[in-house]
Design a protein around this motif. Sequence first.
Motif, mmCIF file in Angstrom:
data_model
loop_
_atom_site.group_PDB
_atom_site.id
_atom_site.type_symbol
_atom_site.label_atom_id
_atom_site.label_comp_id
_atom_site.label_asym_id
_atom_site.label_seq_id
_atom_site.Cartn_x
_atom_site.Cartn_y
_atom_site.Cartn_z
ATOM 1 N N ALA A 107 45.552 -35.874 66.862
ATOM 2 C CA ALA A 107 46.870 -35.256 66.695
ATOM 3 C C ALA A 107 46.687 -33.932 65.966
ATOM 4 O O ALA A 107 45.914 -33.844 65.009
ATOM 5 C CB ALA A 107 47.801 -36.173 65.910
ATOM 6 N N VAL A 108 47.390 -32.902 66.417
ATOM 7 C CA VAL A 108 47.174 -31.564 65.880
ATOM 8 C C VAL A 108 48.500 -30.824 65.723
ATOM 9 O O VAL A 108 49.450 -31.055 66.480
ATOM 10 C CB VAL A 108 46.216 -30.767 66.804
ATOM 11 C CG1 VAL A 108 46.816 -30.602 68.199
ATOM 12 C CG2 VAL A 108 45.850 -29.420 66.211
ATOM 13 N N VAL A 109 48.539 -29.926 64.746
ATOM 14 C CA VAL A 109 49.695 -29.045 64.549
ATOM 15 C C VAL A 109 49.370 -27.675 65.119
ATOM 16 O O VAL A 109 48.340 -27.087 64.787
ATOM 17 C CB VAL A 109 50.031 -28.890 63.048
ATOM 18 C CG1 VAL A 109 51.269 -28.000 62.879
ATOM 19 C CG2 VAL A 109 50.262 -30.237 62.398
ATOM 20 N N THR A 110 50.242 -27.168 66.002
ATOM 21 C CA THR A 110 50.095 -25.796 66.484
ATOM 22 C C THR A 110 51.343 -25.017 66.055
ATOM 23 O O THR A 110 51.572 -24.857 64.870
ATOM 24 C CB THR A 110 49.862 -25.747 68.002
ATOM 25 O OG1 THR A 110 50.965 -26.328 68.704
ATOM 26 C CG2 THR A 110 48.578 -26.473 68.374
ATOM 27 N N ALA A 111 52.132 -24.540 66.979
ATOM 28 C CA ALA A 111 53.335 -23.790 66.607
ATOM 29 C C ALA A 111 54.272 -23.674 67.795
ATOM 30 O O ALA A 111 53.832 -23.610 68.945
ATOM 31 C CB ALA A 111 52.966 -22.385 66.113
ATOM 32 N N MET A 112 55.573 -23.638 67.508
ATOM 33 C CA MET A 112 56.537 -23.346 68.549
ATOM 34 C C MET A 112 56.215 -21.960 69.123
ATOM 35 O O MET A 112 55.971 -21.019 68.373
ATOM 36 C CB MET A 112 57.956 -23.345 67.963
ATOM 37 C CG MET A 112 59.043 -23.152 68.998
ATOM 38 S SD MET A 112 60.711 -23.264 68.278
ATOM 39 C CE MET A 112 60.765 -21.726 67.359
ATOM 40 N N GLY A 113 56.191 -21.866 70.426
ATOM 41 C CA GLY A 113 55.850 -20.587 71.043
ATOM 42 C C GLY A 113 54.390 -20.465 71.417
ATOM 43 O O GLY A 113 53.974 -19.440 71.958
ATOM 44 N N ALA A 114 53.597 -21.494 71.135
ATOM 45 C CA ALA A 114 52.175 -21.460 71.494
ATOM 46 C C ALA A 114 52.013 -21.277 72.992
ATOM 47 O O ALA A 114 52.611 -21.998 73.791
ATOM 48 C CB ALA A 114 51.495 -22.756 71.051
ATOM 49 N N SER A 115 51.202 -20.306 73.389
ATOM 50 C CA SER A 115 50.971 -20.052 74.807
ATOM 51 C C SER A 115 49.706 -19.218 74.972
ATOM 52 O O SER A 115 49.558 -18.177 74.326
ATOM 53 C CB SER A 115 52.151 -19.302 75.439
ATOM 54 O OG SER A 115 51.830 -18.862 76.748
ATOM 55 N N SER A 116 48.825 -19.657 75.835
ATOM 56 C CA SER A 116 47.590 -18.916 76.066
ATOM 57 C C SER A 116 47.861 -17.582 76.765
ATOM 58 O O SER A 116 46.975 -16.726 76.834
ATOM 59 C CB SER A 116 46.613 -19.751 76.898
ATOM 60 O OG SER A 116 47.203 -20.114 78.136
ATOM 61 N N ALA A 117 49.081 -17.403 77.271
ATOM 62 C CA ALA A 117 49.445 -16.154 77.943
ATOM 63 C C ALA A 117 50.243 -15.220 77.033
ATOM 64 O O ALA A 117 50.652 -14.138 77.466
ATOM 65 C CB ALA A 117 50.259 -16.464 79.200
ATOM 66 N N SER A 118 50.452 -15.616 75.791
ATOM 67 C CA SER A 118 51.266 -14.813 74.875
ATOM 68 C C SER A 118 50.590 -13.479 74.546
ATOM 69 O O SER A 118 49.370 -13.394 74.440
ATOM 70 C CB SER A 118 51.532 -15.585 73.585
ATOM 71 O OG SER A 118 52.247 -14.797 72.652
ATOM 72 N N LYS A 119 51.400 -12.441 74.340
ATOM 73 C CA LYS A 119 50.877 -11.152 73.907
ATOM 74 C C LYS A 119 50.578 -11.152 72.406
ATOM 75 O O LYS A 119 49.854 -10.294 71.919
ATOM 76 C CB LYS A 119 51.880 -10.047 74.242
ATOM 77 C CG LYS A 119 52.054 -9.826 75.739
ATOM 78 C CD LYS A 119 53.022 -8.685 76.025
ATOM 79 C CE LYS A 119 53.177 -8.461 77.526
ATOM 80 N NZ LYS A 119 54.136 -7.360 77.823
ATOM 81 N N SER A 120 51.149 -12.109 71.707
ATOM 82 C CA SER A 120 50.901 -12.251 70.268
ATOM 83 C C SER A 120 49.566 -12.954 70.042
ATOM 84 O O SER A 120 49.318 -14.039 70.594
ATOM 85 C CB SER A 120 52.023 -13.064 69.617
ATOM 86 O OG SER A 120 51.629 -13.578 68.361
ATOM 87 N N PHE A 121 48.701 -12.366 69.236
ATOM 88 C CA PHE A 121 47.404 -12.979 68.950
ATOM 89 C C PHE A 121 47.585 -14.361 68.336
ATOM 90 O O PHE A 121 46.855 -15.307 68.678
ATOM 91 C CB PHE A 121 46.603 -12.082 67.998
ATOM 92 C CG PHE A 121 45.277 -12.655 67.595
ATOM 93 C CD1 PHE A 121 44.219 -12.686 68.486
ATOM 94 C CD2 PHE A 121 45.090 -13.174 66.324
ATOM 95 C CE1 PHE A 121 42.990 -13.234 68.123
ATOM 96 C CE2 PHE A 121 43.873 -13.720 65.941
ATOM 97 C CZ PHE A 121 42.818 -13.749 66.846
#
Length: 210
Positions: A107-121
């Motif tokens: 089980a892991v915590v990432t973030a809302m909005g996580a996307s490998s295609a995001s322009k945000s690093f």
Amino acid sequence: MKLLLLGATGLVGSRALKLALSNDTFLEVIAPTRRVLPQSEKLVNPVNSSLEELAPILKSYKLDAVICALGTTQVKAGSKEAFRHVDYELPILFGQAARAVGVETYAVVTAMGASSASKSFYYRTKGEVEKAIQDIGFRSLTICRPSIIGGERNEARAIETAVLTLARLLAPILPKKFHVNPADVIAAALLDAVVVPKLGCHWIYADEMN
């Protein structure tokens, strides 16, 4: 069961550690850290300034599950490379090491909005770590995607404090997914996910952790 907890000194990880140590389901909690944790009867606390050096010792613990609450910011880490080491490389390294010795639940915590295609690093890294962990092949994988995480931190983060304050003020008019997610609630969701693991990959979204 025996639990590996990564990120035990952080906001969510410290709450998860407290809950796990008080839960009779867990016979032992292995929490590798860079600084020594307060002693507890069920706690095993390997300490090393380079956490990656602790991954090879996992086979000696006969683990049942992994919770990863590792996370930092680029400002705190000092560079994009250092941020990625904490938020991508370490979760994958320990995940691969755990899977290699037979662990089936993660089980892991990432973030809302996580996307490998995001322009945000930041969000791109979070999306990439989600994909890489899925590729490891755990029988049960739970990914928590919180919004703004609420709780008292060990260090001050001025920007996050301001955002938290604003989010709480605007809560009556904001969609539920943008509400503050308390660290205790996220921690409890992580523990539930490994105590009663579900087959396959599952996401827990921000509006489910309010």
